[in-house]
Design a protein around this motif. Structure first.
Motif, PDB file in Angstrom:
ATOM      1  N   GLN A 160       0.819  -1.213   0.000  1.00 34.57           N
ATOM      2  CA  GLN A 160       0.000   0.000   0.000  1.00 34.57           C
ATOM      3  C   GLN A 160       0.855   1.267   0.000  1.00 34.57           C
ATOM      4  N   SER A 161       2.143   1.100   0.232  1.00 30.86           N
ATOM      5  CA  SER A 161       3.066   2.242   0.249  1.00 30.86           C
ATOM      6  C   SER A 161       3.715   2.409  -1.128  1.00 30.86           C
ATOM      7  N   LYS A 162       4.668   3.337  -1.200  1.00 35.09           N
ATOM      8  CA  LYS A 162       5.379   3.573  -2.459  1.00 35.09           C
ATOM      9  C   LYS A 162       6.530   2.585  -2.677  1.00 35.09           C
ATOM     10  N   LYS A 192       6.330  -0.597  15.052  1.00 34.96           N
ATOM     11  CA  LYS A 192       5.066  -0.248  14.394  1.00 34.96           C
ATOM     12  C   LYS A 192       5.376   0.409  13.056  1.00 34.96           C
ATOM     13  N   VAL A 193       4.984  -0.261  11.994  1.00 35.55           N
ATOM     14  CA  VAL A 193       5.256   0.245  10.649  1.00 35.55           C
ATOM     15  C   VAL A 193       3.939   0.656  10.004  1.00 35.55           C
ATOM     16  N   ASP A 194       3.918   1.890   9.497  1.00 39.31           N
ATOM     17  CA  ASP A 194       2.725   2.346   8.783  1.00 39.31           C
ATOM     18  C   ASP A 194       3.115   2.842   7.389  1.00 39.31           C
ATOM     19  N   LYS A 195       2.117   3.217   6.632  1.00 41.84           N
ATOM     20  CA  LYS A 195       2.319   3.663   5.254  1.00 41.84           C
ATOM     21  C   LYS A 195       3.204   4.913   5.190  1.00 41.84           C
ATOM     22  N   LEU A 196       3.032   5.839   6.143  1.00 47.29           N
ATOM     23  CA  LEU A 196       3.821   7.075   6.162  1.00 47.29           C
ATOM     24  C   LEU A 196       5.303   6.781   6.341  1.00 47.29           C
ATOM     25  N   THR A 197       5.625   5.873   7.267  1.00 47.07           N
ATOM     26  CA  THR A 197       7.021   5.483   7.503  1.00 47.07           C
ATOM     27  C   THR A 197       7.657   4.932   6.230  1.00 47.07           C
ATOM     28  N   ILE A 251      22.956   0.991   5.144  1.00 48.89           N
ATOM     29  CA  ILE A 251      22.007   0.710   6.231  1.00 48.89           C
ATOM     30  C   ILE A 251      21.181   1.962   6.506  1.00 48.89           C
ATOM     31  N   ILE A 252      19.877   1.800   6.569  1.00 51.12           N
ATOM     32  CA  ILE A 252      18.973   2.882   6.965  1.00 51.12           C
ATOM     33  C   ILE A 252      18.234   2.410   8.215  1.00 51.12           C
ATOM     34  N   ASP A 253      18.451   3.115   9.317  1.00 50.53           N
ATOM     35  CA  ASP A 253      17.885   2.707  10.606  1.00 50.53           C
ATOM     36  C   ASP A 253      16.751   3.670  10.986  1.00 50.53           C
ATOM     37  N   LEU A 254      15.528   3.117  11.033  1.00 54.88           N
ATOM     38  CA  LEU A 254      14.350   3.925  11.365  1.00 54.88           C
ATOM     39  C   LEU A 254      13.721   3.506  12.696  1.00 54.88           C
ATOM     40  N   ARG A 255      14.490   2.811  13.521  1.00 52.57           N
ATOM     41  CA  ARG A 255      13.916   2.238  14.739  1.00 52.57           C
ATOM     42  C   ARG A 255      13.557   3.276  15.801  1.00 52.57           C
ATOM     43  N   ILE A 256      14.247   4.419  15.796  1.00 54.70           N
ATOM     44  CA  ILE A 256      13.983   5.461  16.806  1.00 54.70           C
ATOM     45  C   ILE A 256      13.040   6.504  16.205  1.00 54.70           C
ATOM     46  N   ASN A 257      12.003   6.828  16.957  1.00 58.53           N
ATOM     47  CA  ASN A 257      11.022   7.806  16.479  1.00 58.53           C
ATOM     48  C   ASN A 257      11.677   9.140  16.127  1.00 58.53           C
ATOM     49  N   ASN A 258      11.273   9.682  14.982  1.00 61.31           N
ATOM     50  CA  ASN A 258      11.716  11.010  14.530  1.00 61.31           C
ATOM     51  C   ASN A 258      13.215  11.070  14.254  1.00 61.31           C
TER      52      ASN A 258
END
Length: 223
Positions: free
Chosen positions: A153-155, A187-192, A210-217
């Motif tokens: 549902q994402s890009k 928690k993974v959503d479409k925006l992320t 490596i792209i680390d998205l584990r920490i909010n913001n």
């Protein structure tokens, strides 16, 4: 005079009974025939023949009285099937229209490689003969299907995913075919995922591994 009328009425009555009997007999013959042909649409010749062979015992059944439950129990044994419709074509044909499940990924289960279908079932055979992401870890099938649904549902292009890593904390990592590893939050959503797509398509980060998205913001990049 009265007797003549009575005789005529009796004659008409018997004629009506005879005609009705002939009509009912024709109806019986056309509606209550045994099944003579079974057709399966939507599968390759091999899978089609397997199902027809499993259903051939139904040729002993009258098509009018056939209960679909008998067919459904057999069809549901096949992990390759997503949806199906059953049609009775009178006087004696049975037609089953089948839609295949899409294979989404592969994973190891009980020391064997299985393919996860869009119907939530595991299959031993990759009947589509296509390259699919490999899942490391042991997610429930429903957990994977929910995650995969968010991805498509994402890009993010699902076809660019090489492998998926599932952790006991119920978090996912993704490895893309260009060897970039993405560490996702729990928690993974479409925006992320859309934000991730923006990073992946930014030429300034073309050497990132490596792209680390584990920490909010926060976005942590490692070359």
């Amino acid at each position: 005079m009265h007797q003549r009328k009575s005789k005529k009425i009796l004659i008409y009555f018997f004629l009506l009974i005879i005609l009705s009997s002939v009509s009912n007999l024709n109806l019986y013959n056309s509606s209550f025939e045994n099944i003579k042909t079974i057709s399966v649409i939507g599968l390759n010749e091999n899978d089609k023949n397997k199902i027809i062979n499993d259903l051939k015992y139904l040729k002993l059944e009258k098509i009018f009285f056939l209960k679909e439950d008998k067919i459904i129990k057999i069809i549901q044994r096949y992990s390759i099937i997503e949806k199906f419709k059953i049609f009775k074509k009178y006087p004696s044909s049975l037609i089953i229209n089948i839609e295949k499940a899409k294979l989404l990924a592969k994973m190891q289960y009980q020391n064997k490689i299985y393919y996860i279908g869009s119907n939530g079932k595991l299959s031993k055979d990759n009947y589509m003969k296509k390259e699919l992401p490999y899942i490391f870890g042991a997610p429930d099938v429903i957990e994977f299907l929910n995650f995969q649904k968010t991805l498509v549902q994402s890009k993010i292009d699902y076809n660019h995913i090489k492998s998926l890593f599932f952790f006991k904390s119920k978090r996912w990592d993704i490895k893309l075919k260009n060897n970039i590893t993405v560490k996702l939050p729990k928690k993974v959503d479409k925006l992320t995922l859309n934000n991730l797509w923006t990073i992946l398509n930014d030429n300034r980060f073309e050497n990132i591994k490596i792209i680390d998205l584990r920490i909010n913001n926060q976005i942590i990049l490692d070359g």
